[in-house]
Design an enzyme around this catalytic site. Structure first.
Site, PDB file in Angstrom:
ATOM      1  N   ARG A 149     -29.843 -38.651  13.040  1.00  0.00           N
ATOM      2  CA  ARG A 149     -28.919 -39.773  12.864  1.00  0.00           C
ATOM      3  C   ARG A 149     -29.690 -41.064  12.605  1.00  0.00           C
ATOM      4  O   ARG A 149     -29.338 -41.858  11.754  1.00  0.00           O
ATOM      5  CB  ARG A 149     -28.021 -39.910  14.098  1.00  0.00           C
ATOM      6  CG  ARG A 149     -26.806 -38.987  14.122  1.00  0.00           C
ATOM      7  CD  ARG A 149     -27.137 -37.519  13.861  1.00  0.00           C
ATOM      8  NE  ARG A 149     -25.993 -36.627  13.972  1.00  0.00           N
ATOM      9  CZ  ARG A 149     -25.704 -35.898  15.041  1.00  0.00           C
ATOM     10  NH1 ARG A 149     -26.500 -35.944  16.111  1.00  0.00           N
ATOM     11  NH2 ARG A 149     -24.644 -35.115  15.041  1.00  0.00           N
TER      12      ARG A 149
ATOM     13  N   ASP B  44     -29.951 -32.461  10.658  1.00  0.00           N
ATOM     14  CA  ASP B  44     -28.530 -32.622  10.944  1.00  0.00           C
ATOM     15  C   ASP B  44     -27.805 -32.990   9.645  1.00  0.00           C
ATOM     16  O   ASP B  44     -28.426 -33.102   8.584  1.00  0.00           O
ATOM     17  CB  ASP B  44     -28.294 -33.681  12.017  1.00  0.00           C
ATOM     18  CG  ASP B  44     -27.151 -33.287  12.952  1.00  0.00           C
ATOM     19  OD1 ASP B  44     -26.019 -33.113  12.448  1.00  0.00           O
ATOM     20  OD2 ASP B  44     -27.380 -33.134  14.161  1.00  0.00           O
TER      21      ASP B  44
ATOM     22  N   HIS C 281     -23.911 -28.252  11.021  1.00  0.00           N
ATOM     23  CA  HIS C 281     -24.757 -29.454  10.940  1.00  0.00           C
ATOM     24  C   HIS C 281     -25.801 -29.305   9.837  1.00  0.00           C
ATOM     25  O   HIS C 281     -26.964 -29.659  10.014  1.00  0.00           O
ATOM     26  CB  HIS C 281     -25.425 -29.720  12.293  1.00  0.00           C
ATOM     27  CG  HIS C 281     -24.480 -30.235  13.337  1.00  0.00           C
ATOM     28  ND1 HIS C 281     -23.946 -31.503  13.329  1.00  0.00           N
ATOM     29  CD2 HIS C 281     -23.936 -29.628  14.439  1.00  0.00           C
ATOM     30  CE1 HIS C 281     -23.143 -31.668  14.365  1.00  0.00           C
ATOM     31  NE2 HIS C 281     -23.107 -30.535  15.049  1.00  0.00           N
TER      32      HIS C 281
ATOM     33  N   ASP D 146     -24.305 -25.024  17.308  1.00  0.00           N
ATOM     34  CA  ASP D 146     -23.153 -25.738  17.870  1.00  0.00           C
ATOM     35  C   ASP D 146     -22.241 -26.288  16.780  1.00  0.00           C
ATOM     36  O   ASP D 146     -22.659 -26.455  15.630  1.00  0.00           O
ATOM     37  CB  ASP D 146     -23.627 -26.897  18.750  1.00  0.00           C
ATOM     38  CG  ASP D 146     -24.390 -27.950  17.963  1.00  0.00           C
ATOM     39  OD1 ASP D 146     -25.278 -27.553  17.167  1.00  0.00           O
ATOM     40  OD2 ASP D 146     -24.112 -29.146  18.120  1.00  0.00           O
ATOM     41  N   GLU D 147     -21.022 -26.581  17.161  1.00  0.00           N
ATOM     42  CA  GLU D 147     -20.068 -27.314  16.338  1.00  0.00           C
ATOM     43  C   GLU D 147     -20.074 -26.845  14.879  1.00  0.00           C
ATOM     44  O   GLU D 147     -20.244 -27.634  13.953  1.00  0.00           O
ATOM     45  CB  GLU D 147     -20.358 -28.820  16.415  1.00  0.00           C
ATOM     46  CG  GLU D 147     -20.189 -29.378  17.822  1.00  0.00           C
ATOM     47  CD  GLU D 147     -20.520 -30.858  17.925  1.00  0.00           C
ATOM     48  OE1 GLU D 147     -19.941 -31.532  18.780  1.00  0.00           O
ATOM     49  OE2 GLU D 147     -21.381 -31.328  17.156  1.00  0.00           O
TER      50      GLU D 147
ATOM     51  N   TYR E  58     -26.372 -36.604  29.455  1.00  0.00           N
ATOM     52  CA  TYR E  58     -26.298 -37.163  28.099  1.00  0.00           C
ATOM     53  C   TYR E  58     -26.629 -38.653  28.207  1.00  0.00           C
ATOM     54  O   TYR E  58     -25.815 -39.461  28.641  1.00  0.00           O
ATOM     55  CB  TYR E  58     -24.922 -36.920  27.481  1.00  0.00           C
ATOM     56  CG  TYR E  58     -24.888 -35.664  26.641  1.00  0.00           C
ATOM     57  CD1 TYR E  58     -25.392 -34.466  27.143  1.00  0.00           C
ATOM     58  CD2 TYR E  58     -24.376 -35.663  25.346  1.00  0.00           C
ATOM     59  CE1 TYR E  58     -25.388 -33.311  26.383  1.00  0.00           C
ATOM     60  CE2 TYR E  58     -24.365 -34.511  24.580  1.00  0.00           C
ATOM     61  CZ  TYR E  58     -24.874 -33.343  25.097  1.00  0.00           C
ATOM     62  OH  TYR E  58     -24.878 -32.201  24.342  1.00  0.00           O
TER      63      TYR E  58
ATOM     64  N   ASP F   2     -26.985 -40.829  25.990  1.00  0.00           N
ATOM     65  CA  ASP F   2     -26.355 -41.730  25.017  1.00  0.00           C
ATOM     66  C   ASP F   2     -25.069 -42.326  25.568  1.00  0.00           C
ATOM     67  O   ASP F   2     -24.441 -43.167  24.927  1.00  0.00           O
ATOM     68  CB  ASP F   2     -26.084 -41.014  23.699  1.00  0.00           C
ATOM     69  CG  ASP F   2     -25.255 -39.747  23.848  1.00  0.00           C
ATOM     70  OD1 ASP F   2     -25.228 -39.176  24.951  1.00  0.00           O
ATOM     71  OD2 ASP F   2     -24.644 -39.313  22.852  1.00  0.00           O
TER      72      ASP F   2
ATOM     73  N   TRP G 244     -28.759 -38.474  21.843  1.00  0.00           N
ATOM     74  CA  TRP G 244     -28.176 -38.483  20.497  1.00  0.00           C
ATOM     75  C   TRP G 244     -28.129 -39.929  20.016  1.00  0.00           C
ATOM     76  O   TRP G 244     -27.689 -40.818  20.735  1.00  0.00           O
ATOM     77  CB  TRP G 244     -26.783 -37.853  20.499  1.00  0.00           C
ATOM     78  CG  TRP G 244     -26.798 -36.455  21.029  1.00  0.00           C
ATOM     79  CD1 TRP G 244     -26.412 -36.015  22.262  1.00  0.00           C
ATOM     80  CD2 TRP G 244     -27.259 -35.285  20.330  1.00  0.00           C
ATOM     81  NE1 TRP G 244     -26.592 -34.653  22.378  1.00  0.00           N
ATOM     82  CE2 TRP G 244     -27.115 -34.181  21.201  1.00  0.00           C
ATOM     83  CE3 TRP G 244     -27.767 -35.068  19.043  1.00  0.00           C
ATOM     84  CZ2 TRP G 244     -27.460 -32.889  20.839  1.00  0.00           C
ATOM     85  CZ3 TRP G 244     -28.114 -33.779  18.679  1.00  0.00           C
ATOM     86  CH2 TRP G 244     -27.969 -32.705  19.563  1.00  0.00           C
ATOM     87  N   THR G 245     -28.571 -40.172  18.774  1.00  0.00           N
ATOM     88  CA  THR G 245     -28.905 -41.541  18.374  1.00  0.00           C
ATOM     89  C   THR G 245     -27.955 -42.148  17.343  1.00  0.00           C
ATOM     90  O   THR G 245     -28.350 -43.048  16.616  1.00  0.00           O
ATOM     91  CB  THR G 245     -30.347 -41.583  17.833  1.00  0.00           C
ATOM     92  OG1 THR G 245     -30.432 -40.747  16.657  1.00  0.00           O
ATOM     93  CG2 THR G 245     -31.343 -41.123  18.871  1.00  0.00           C
ATOM     94  N   GLU G 246     -26.702 -41.687  17.301  1.00  0.00           N
ATOM     95  CA  GLU G 246     -25.768 -42.324  16.372  1.00  0.00           C
ATOM     96  C   GLU G 246     -25.753 -43.839  16.540  1.00  0.00           C
ATOM     97  O   GLU G 246     -25.648 -44.584  15.559  1.00  0.00           O
ATOM     98  CB  GLU G 246     -24.345 -41.782  16.593  1.00  0.00           C
ATOM     99  CG  GLU G 246     -24.141 -40.355  16.136  1.00  0.00           C
ATOM    100  CD  GLU G 246     -24.325 -39.351  17.255  1.00  0.00           C
ATOM    101  OE1 GLU G 246     -23.740 -38.267  17.182  1.00  0.00           O
ATOM    102  OE2 GLU G 246     -25.056 -39.673  18.212  1.00  0.00           O
TER     103      GLU G 246
END
Length: 773
Positions: A179, A208, A279, A342-343, A434, A436, A484-486
């Site tokens: 991200r 990602d 992803h 994942d996802e 988490y 973040d 997680w770096t969004e």
């Protein structure tokens, strides 16, 4: 150390009441630090003798690994003293000895356990003995914490006997560089800080939807195309704003080798993550034939989950990923490769002829089984190369790959399921680790994804679920903090989010459960923070700001209890919405909430406010403080701890980062409020959330019922229309209603519909304050 860093360190120390931060001249006035170690050792005994470390002290190390450890100690010492010590193979007087090997541990705790060490400080010498080289290295890190963190030419080291070993073999910290991209210099600093706190595994999230960050020579478009996006999302997902600026970056293979070597010298294993089958949008943009539709694709610019994934029916997808992994394995010598898992939405697979043919040809049940096929095929390839896979807990879907290790992130359920199947597990539940998530409820906090995970929450985490037997619990290999770096655009922001929370996690993973004590940890943290300042870490200071806890008062109402661990701090508060000052009312006892309004509080040191203030608005109604029971417990990631939060007078905020919202994934809410005795009720209501792009849907239906005896209920209000997004407030007036019990049922929206973000997954239902007037 630069003047700027010294001034920063002095300011940090002064703010916390530290005094051992000045410069000291000659050895006659050598400083001495108190014994304060993080993580807390297994066994620590102080002794009368102290050791004087000065220019004449010699470092003794015979093996190459121990010489490396001695050199790293010298690097630290030079920052404080301006000199390095001589390293030689032997010596007896005025020495610091580093030696490794099973025979070097005397009176060991668990003989042969990796990373075990003993540290002995006497008048004539210091001995650091490790069961292996890693143990000696960690003993050196403990020794560093015995050195006063100040400029001097000589230092007194307090006499101690320490025997120590980790509770868990896997102690990890993750960093998402997909991200946002971070330079090699920061990656090395990140590893340094991990090693300093005895963390031993760096999970490097390299690919990602929003960017591919690792050079793969066989597929140059991964660097040329997949590593860059045209713009980046600004603000929260629902804002739908973009900066219009191209963004990108990747690590060359030479840089990665350098990072891995650097980590290895510090006994940190680097686990690369190459995401599949989901992803993968960045890779599909570079090589469109790998997707089900053939494109065209675009490197992701928004956060969240994309429907386009690798085509599981296309053999060229497996060839591509095997080729990529071949190059990855040459760069990362460790045992594990993380393959994500994942996802991964199934909507493309459901309509893809190739994927449907694969399902039919392989005799698979459905698309979930197809995901299992994908993961197992990749696992077999990696196993053939002597490697093993780690995946997020979605790899349990459709059947777990035979040798896989599971990272349990969606709560603890995946970890429990995997451990019961005798698979190794790394615990990473969102509500505890988490990093973040927001760490303070202060209004000036930088934008974050949501949640609320303060240092105290991290420290309270117990990685081994109570549901597991003793045999099953052995498969819990440790835990990991995920970053997680969004919303973290630069290195300083990452440091702010990670520290000191990662330090709390380090103690969770190293120190025996029965020795943990949060108040003691905070006292040791006060001594430890100057070391972070010396390292130039932009750590968050919330841990010592004023904290407020809203609790029942035992009389059917609520009260606010305030606390701060700041040395010499004075807590003041106001009830009239004005900002507290040093001259405001001094806090002595819990504050009763007697009307709708705001409680504001802050802690002051020498009349100056430290950290964020406590600010809490209350809405007083007849249900506040009453007893609530739930038919089903909420999801543990959004469980405020008790149903009390549904009637504590606090309305959850839009960012849902205040630990007030009760959340259910795919399940319904059924709550009963006991008013204590028969009560006239003129209004009922509740608040719910709607953020469909974040999988949060309003309920299909909300029903209020009342009862005199808690057995026979009568419906008084039903709602099936929920317009808008964000917070939706339901309020309904009643006439001629008298009851003791009020039941509210909110029906979950069910599966997320096709075409929507997260299609096919269970919707989230969020409910907060139940209003009764």
């Amino acid at each position: 150390m630069t003047i700027k860093k010294l001034l920063h360190m002095a300011a940090c120390c002064a703010a916390l009441g530290f005094t051992a931060c000045s410069q000291t001249g000659d050895s006659s006035t050598a400083p001495k630090a108190k014994v304060s170690i993080i993580p807390l050792p297994l066994r620590l005994t102080t002794v009368a003798d102290s050791f004087l470390l000065d220019k004449q002290t010699v470092l003794v190390a015979a093996s190459p690994e121990d010489k490396q450890t001695a050199a790293l100690f010298n690097n630290f010492l030079k920052e404080l003293s301006g000199y390095e010590l001589k390293i030689q193979d032997s010596g007896t007087q005025n020495t610091i000895v580093f030696k490794s090997g099973p025979e070097e541990i005397e009176n060991g705790i668990t003989p042969g356990l990796k990373e075990t060490y003993a540290l002995k400080v006497s008048k004539d010498n210091i001995t650091v003995s490790g069961d292996d080289a890693a143990g000696t290295f960690y003993g050196m890190q403990t020794l560093i914490q015995l050195v006063p963190f100040q400029k001097a030419k000589a230092f007194w080291i307090a006499g101690v006997d320490i025997y120590d070993q980790p509770r868990f073999p896997y102690r990890g910290l993750h960093l998402d560089v997909g991200r946002h991209f971070f330079p090699v210099e920061f990656i090395k600093k990140y590893i340094d800080l991990m090693a300093m706190h005895k963390m031993n595994t760096f999970h490097w999230h390299l690919t990602d939807d929003q960017g591919w960050r690792i050079e793969i020579k066989k597929y140059p478009k991964l660097q040329e195309v997949a590593s860059r996006r045209k713009e980046t999302m600004l603000g929260h997902y629902n804002d739908q704003k973009y900066d219009g600026k191209p963004y990108g970056g990747f690590y060359t293979q030479e840089q990665i080798r350098d990072v891995v070597k650097y980590a290895t010298e510090r006994h940190v294993t680097v686990i690369p993550e190459i995401e599949m089958p989901g992803h993968a949008l960045a890779a599909l943009t570079a090589y469109p034939h790998l997707g089900c539709t053939g494109g065209p694709y675009e490197v992701g610019t928004r956060w969240g989950v994309y429907d386009d994934v690798y085509c599981a029916g296309n053999d060229s997808v497996f060839t591509f990923n095997q080729d990529v992994l071949d190059e990855v394995m040459l760069l990362f010598p460790g045992k594990y490769i993380h393959i994500g898992g994942d996802e991964s939405p199934k909507v493309r697979w459901e309509k893809c002829p190739k994927c449907q043919k694969r399902i039919k040809d392989e005799g698979l049940k459905d698309e979930h089984a197809l995901q299992s096929y994908f993961i197992q095929r990749i696992e077999k390839y990696l196993n053939s190369k002597g490697r093993q896979i780690i995946g997020w807990d979605e790899i349990l879907e459709g059947g777990l790959a035979p040798n896989a290790t599971v990272m349990s992130w969606r709560g603890i359920e995946g970890g429990i399921a995997a451990a019961r199947q005798h698979h190794n597990v790394i615990m990473t539940p969102g509500n505890y680790v988490y990093l973040d998530h927001y760490q303070s409820q202060g209004k000036n906090e930088p934008l974050a994804i949501g949640g609320f995970t303060p240092v105290s929450e991290v420290y309270s985490y117990e990685p081994v679920p109570d549901e597991l037997s003793r045999e099953e619990s052995q498969f819990i290999r440790g835990a990991q903090g995920n970053v997680w770096t969004e919303y973290m655009k630069n290195s300083e922001h990452v440091e702010y989010m990670v520290y000191p929370r990662a330090i709390a996690l380090a103690e969770v993973l190293w120190t025996p459960r029965e020795k943990k004590n949060y108040d003691d940890f905070l006292e040791r943290l006060k001594t430890h923070l100057p070391l972070l300042a010396m390292k130039g870490v932009n750590y968050a200071k919330h841990v010592f700001e004023v904290r407020g806890v809203v609790e029942g008062d035992g009389k059917g109402g609520v009260q606010v209890k305030l606390d701060s661990k700041l040395d010499g701090g004075k807590i003041t508060f106001t009830l009239d919405s004005t900002a507290p000052t040093a001259a405001s009312a001094a806090y002595k006892d819990p504050i009763p909430v007697q009307r709708t309004g705001v409680v504001r509080a802050a802690v002051f040191q020498d009349s100056k406010q430290y950290g964020n203030e406590f600010y809490q608005a209350f809405v007083l109604h007849k249900g506040v403080g009453k007893i609530v029971s739930l038919a089903k417990q909420p999801h543990q990631s959004y469980n405020p701890g008790s149903p009390f939060s549904l009637v504590n007078g606090i309305e959850g905020v839009k960012a849902y980062n205040d630990n007030q919202w009760t959340g259910y994934s795919g399940d319904n809410l059924e709550a009963v409020v006991d008013m204590g005795d028969s009560t006239e009720i003129k209004e009922v209501g509740l608040n719910t959330l709607s953020f469909k792009d974040q999988w949060i849907y309003p309920p299909k239906q909300v029903t209020f019922l009342v009862s005199a005896d808690g057995k026979s209920y009568k419906e008084v209000y039903k709602e099936t229309t929920f317009d808008g997004s964000g917070i939706i407030k339901l309020r309904h007036a009643l006439t001629d209603v008298k009851a003791r019990f009020v039941k509210v049922i909110a029906l979950n929206a069910g599966k997320i519909p096709t075409g929507a973000q997260g299609a096919g997954n269970p919707a989230w239902l969020f409910v907060d304050e139940i209003i009764i007037n």
